[in-house]
Design a protein around this motif. Structure first.
Motif, PDB file in Angstrom:
ATOM      1  N   GLN A  33       0.828  -1.207   0.000  1.00 27.64           N
ATOM      2  CA  GLN A  33       0.000   0.000   0.000  1.00 27.64           C
ATOM      3  C   GLN A  33       0.863   1.258   0.000  1.00 27.64           C
ATOM      4  O   GLN A  33       0.569   2.223  -0.722  1.00 27.64           O
ATOM      5  CB  GLN A  33      -0.916  -0.005   1.227  1.00 27.64           C
ATOM      6  CG  GLN A  33      -1.995  -1.078   1.185  1.00 27.64           C
ATOM      7  CD  GLN A  33      -2.767  -1.165   2.489  1.00 27.64           C
ATOM      8  OE1 GLN A  33      -2.380  -0.573   3.496  1.00 27.64           O
ATOM      9  NE2 GLN A  33      -3.856  -1.918   2.483  1.00 27.64           N
ATOM     10  N   LEU A  34       1.916   1.259   0.800  1.00 25.71           N
ATOM     11  CA  LEU A  34       2.799   2.421   0.872  1.00 25.71           C
ATOM     12  C   LEU A  34       3.483   2.671  -0.470  1.00 25.71           C
ATOM     13  O   LEU A  34       3.598   3.817  -0.924  1.00 25.71           O
ATOM     14  CB  LEU A  34       3.845   2.216   1.972  1.00 25.71           C
ATOM     15  CG  LEU A  34       4.828   3.369   2.189  1.00 25.71           C
ATOM     16  CD1 LEU A  34       4.091   4.659   2.525  1.00 25.71           C
ATOM     17  CD2 LEU A  34       5.821   3.026   3.293  1.00 25.71           C
ATOM     18  N   LYS A  35       3.908   1.614  -1.122  1.00 22.25           N
ATOM     19  CA  LYS A  35       4.531   1.751  -2.434  1.00 22.25           C
ATOM     20  C   LYS A  35       3.563   2.370  -3.433  1.00 22.25           C
ATOM     21  O   LYS A  35       3.935   3.269  -4.209  1.00 22.25           O
ATOM     22  CB  LYS A  35       4.991   0.377  -2.935  1.00 22.25           C
ATOM     23  CG  LYS A  35       5.693   0.424  -4.287  1.00 22.25           C
ATOM     24  CD  LYS A  35       6.143  -0.970  -4.714  1.00 22.25           C
ATOM     25  CE  LYS A  35       6.818  -0.921  -6.082  1.00 22.25           C
ATOM     26  NZ  LYS A  35       7.218  -2.286  -6.531  1.00 22.25           N
ATOM     27  N   GLU A  36       2.295   1.913  -3.395  1.00 19.01           N
ATOM     28  CA  GLU A  36       1.285   2.468  -4.310  1.00 19.01           C
ATOM     29  C   GLU A  36       1.022   3.942  -4.021  1.00 19.01           C
ATOM     30  O   GLU A  36       0.860   4.747  -4.943  1.00 19.01           O
ATOM     31  CB  GLU A  36      -0.009   1.661  -4.190  1.00 19.01           C
ATOM     32  CG  GLU A  36       0.108   0.248  -4.749  1.00 19.01           C
ATOM     33  CD  GLU A  36      -1.107  -0.621  -4.433  1.00 19.01           C
ATOM     34  OE1 GLU A  36      -1.979  -0.161  -3.654  1.00 19.01           O
ATOM     35  OE2 GLU A  36      -1.170  -1.744  -4.964  1.00 19.01           O
ATOM     36  N   ASN A  51       4.040   5.956  -5.308  1.00 18.86           N
ATOM     37  CA  ASN A  51       4.012   6.010  -6.768  1.00 18.86           C
ATOM     38  C   ASN A  51       2.949   6.981  -7.257  1.00 18.86           C
ATOM     39  O   ASN A  51       3.165   7.746  -8.206  1.00 18.86           O
ATOM     40  CB  ASN A  51       3.747   4.620  -7.349  1.00 18.86           C
ATOM     41  CG  ASN A  51       4.961   3.713  -7.266  1.00 18.86           C
ATOM     42  OD1 ASN A  51       6.093   4.185  -7.153  1.00 18.86           O
ATOM     43  ND2 ASN A  51       4.741   2.405  -7.321  1.00 18.86           N
ATOM     44  N   ASP A  52       1.792   6.959  -6.601  1.00 10.44           N
ATOM     45  CA  ASP A  52       0.696   7.854  -6.977  1.00 10.44           C
ATOM     46  C   ASP A  52       1.088   9.309  -6.731  1.00 10.44           C
ATOM     47  O   ASP A  52       0.842  10.191  -7.556  1.00 10.44           O
ATOM     48  CB  ASP A  52      -0.554   7.497  -6.174  1.00 10.44           C
ATOM     49  CG  ASP A  52      -1.761   8.322  -6.575  1.00 10.44           C
ATOM     50  OD1 ASP A  52      -2.051   8.404  -7.784  1.00 10.44           O
ATOM     51  OD2 ASP A  52      -2.431   8.888  -5.682  1.00 10.44           O
ATOM     52  N   THR A  61       3.586  10.393  -9.360  1.00 10.94           N
ATOM     53  CA  THR A  61       2.939  10.633 -10.657  1.00 10.94           C
ATOM     54  C   THR A  61       2.201  11.963 -10.672  1.00 10.94           C
ATOM     55  O   THR A  61       2.309  12.749 -11.619  1.00 10.94           O
ATOM     56  CB  THR A  61       1.953   9.486 -10.970  1.00 10.94           C
ATOM     57  OG1 THR A  61       2.670   8.256 -11.014  1.00 10.94           O
ATOM     58  CG2 THR A  61       1.264   9.726 -12.301  1.00 10.94           C
ATOM     59  N   ASN A  62       1.450  12.237  -9.596  1.00 14.97           N
ATOM     60  CA  ASN A  62       0.701  13.493  -9.517  1.00 14.97           C
ATOM     61  C   ASN A  62       1.631  14.697  -9.465  1.00 14.97           C
ATOM     62  O   ASN A  62       1.333  15.749 -10.031  1.00 14.97           O
ATOM     63  CB  ASN A  62      -0.213  13.485  -8.297  1.00 14.97           C
ATOM     64  CG  ASN A  62      -1.380  12.543  -8.466  1.00 14.97           C
ATOM     65  OD1 ASN A  62      -1.798  12.253  -9.588  1.00 14.97           O
ATOM     66  ND2 ASN A  62      -1.931  12.058  -7.371  1.00 14.97           N
ATOM     67  N   PHE A  63       2.774  14.549  -8.763  1.00 16.30           N
ATOM     68  CA  PHE A  63       3.731  15.644  -8.681  1.00 16.30           C
ATOM     69  C   PHE A  63       4.285  15.977 -10.073  1.00 16.30           C
ATOM     70  O   PHE A  63       4.384  17.146 -10.461  1.00 16.30           O
ATOM     71  CB  PHE A  63       4.862  15.263  -7.739  1.00 16.30           C
ATOM     72  CG  PHE A  63       5.950  16.304  -7.668  1.00 16.30           C
ATOM     73  CD1 PHE A  63       5.780  17.450  -6.916  1.00 16.30           C
ATOM     74  CD2 PHE A  63       7.135  16.137  -8.369  1.00 16.30           C
ATOM     75  CE1 PHE A  63       6.776  18.422  -6.851  1.00 16.30           C
ATOM     76  CE2 PHE A  63       8.131  17.092  -8.311  1.00 16.30           C
ATOM     77  CZ  PHE A  63       7.958  18.248  -7.556  1.00 16.30           C
ATOM     78  N   LYS A  64       4.610  14.952 -10.831  1.00 15.94           N
ATOM     79  CA  LYS A  64       5.166  15.166 -12.185  1.00 15.94           C
ATOM     80  C   LYS A  64       4.138  15.820 -13.096  1.00 15.94           C
ATOM     81  O   LYS A  64       4.464  16.668 -13.903  1.00 15.94           O
ATOM     82  CB  LYS A  64       5.638  13.829 -12.756  1.00 15.94           C
ATOM     83  CG  LYS A  64       6.885  13.278 -12.092  1.00 15.94           C
ATOM     84  CD  LYS A  64       7.251  11.927 -12.660  1.00 15.94           C
ATOM     85  CE  LYS A  64       8.492  11.370 -11.977  1.00 15.94           C
ATOM     86  NZ  LYS A  64       8.844  10.021 -12.469  1.00 15.94           N
TER      87      LYS A  64
END
Length: 223
Positions: free
Chosen positions: A204-207, A210-211, A214-217
């Motif tokens: 869960q922490l990895k997801e 990653n999320d 992605t949102n930051f980029k």
């Protein structure tokens, strides 16, 4: 909700993840001679150890209460035991976790927190995760936080905060309904395996990370 209100962050998005517990070694359970109630902790006020002592007095003829640990209210609770002449409490002092694991296997139910203060009602105590990891039924104070993971009556038991009678009543109830207690125990262990193991929480922490990345980029002006 607390962080949003405390720091005026109403427009911020938060990600929630549970703390969980490391797996706990299961040994062959030994049925105690008397219904045994187990608590372990640092005796901080939000744990409500004085409530536990008072509840023990109400169940004096039918139970044994084992309290492991010491800390802020430890001496106060020992004095309360003497004042009320409670005969069914054993203060076992601070012990290593192997000792607590052994105690789980020779007890009928584990206690969470029951004290006063808003903090007690807005978090799930780590001992709650440890209890379900250790395959022992959990009884703790009824709070909004507990409902975020647990379903009272299905995979844990709850009582009112700061209320020794409510705590004693719940213990007395399951003493007469041992099949219900075993069902709650099994459901709690299943809840642990589904939601609270290091493997599940790590995924869960990895997801989440990653999320967030992605949102930051997507929202960044940096190529």
């Amino acid at each position: 909700d607390f962080f949003k209100k405390e720091f005026n962050l109403y427009n911020q998005t938060f990600k929630r993840i549970f703390i969980g517990s490391m797996p706990i070694k299961h040994r062959i359970k030994t049925k105690p001679d008397k219904f045994t109630v187990l608590f372990w902790g640092y005796f901080i006020p939000l744990q409500g150890c004085d409530i536990i002592v008072r509840a023990a007095k109400l169940l004096e003829n039918d139970t044994i209460f084992r309290l492991i640990g010491d800390g802020q209210t430890f001496e106060e609770c020992k004095k309360l035991k003497e004042k009320l002449n409670v005969k069914n409490i054993i203060f076992e002092g601070r012990q290593n976790f192997n000792y607590i694991e052994e105690a789980m296997q020779t007890s009928n139910i584990a206690l969470g927190i029951f004290g006063k203060g808003r903090k007690a009602k807005r978090h799930i105590p780590h001992k709650a995760y440890e209890a379900i990891a250790g395959n022992i039924p959990l009884l703790t104070g009824n709070s909004p936080a507990i409902h975020e993971l647990f379903t009272p009556g299905e995979n844990c038991l709850v009582c009112d905060f700061e209320d020794e009678k409510s705590l004693a009543d719940q213990i007395a109830l399951v003493m007469k309904e041992l099949p219900l207690l075993e069902k709650i125990n099994q459901s709690g262990f299943e809840l642990y395996n589904a939601n609270c193991t290091p493997k599940v929480i790590g995924k869960q922490l990895k997801e989440i990370l990653n999320d967030c990345s992605t949102n930051f980029k997507k929202n960044s002006f940096i190529n």
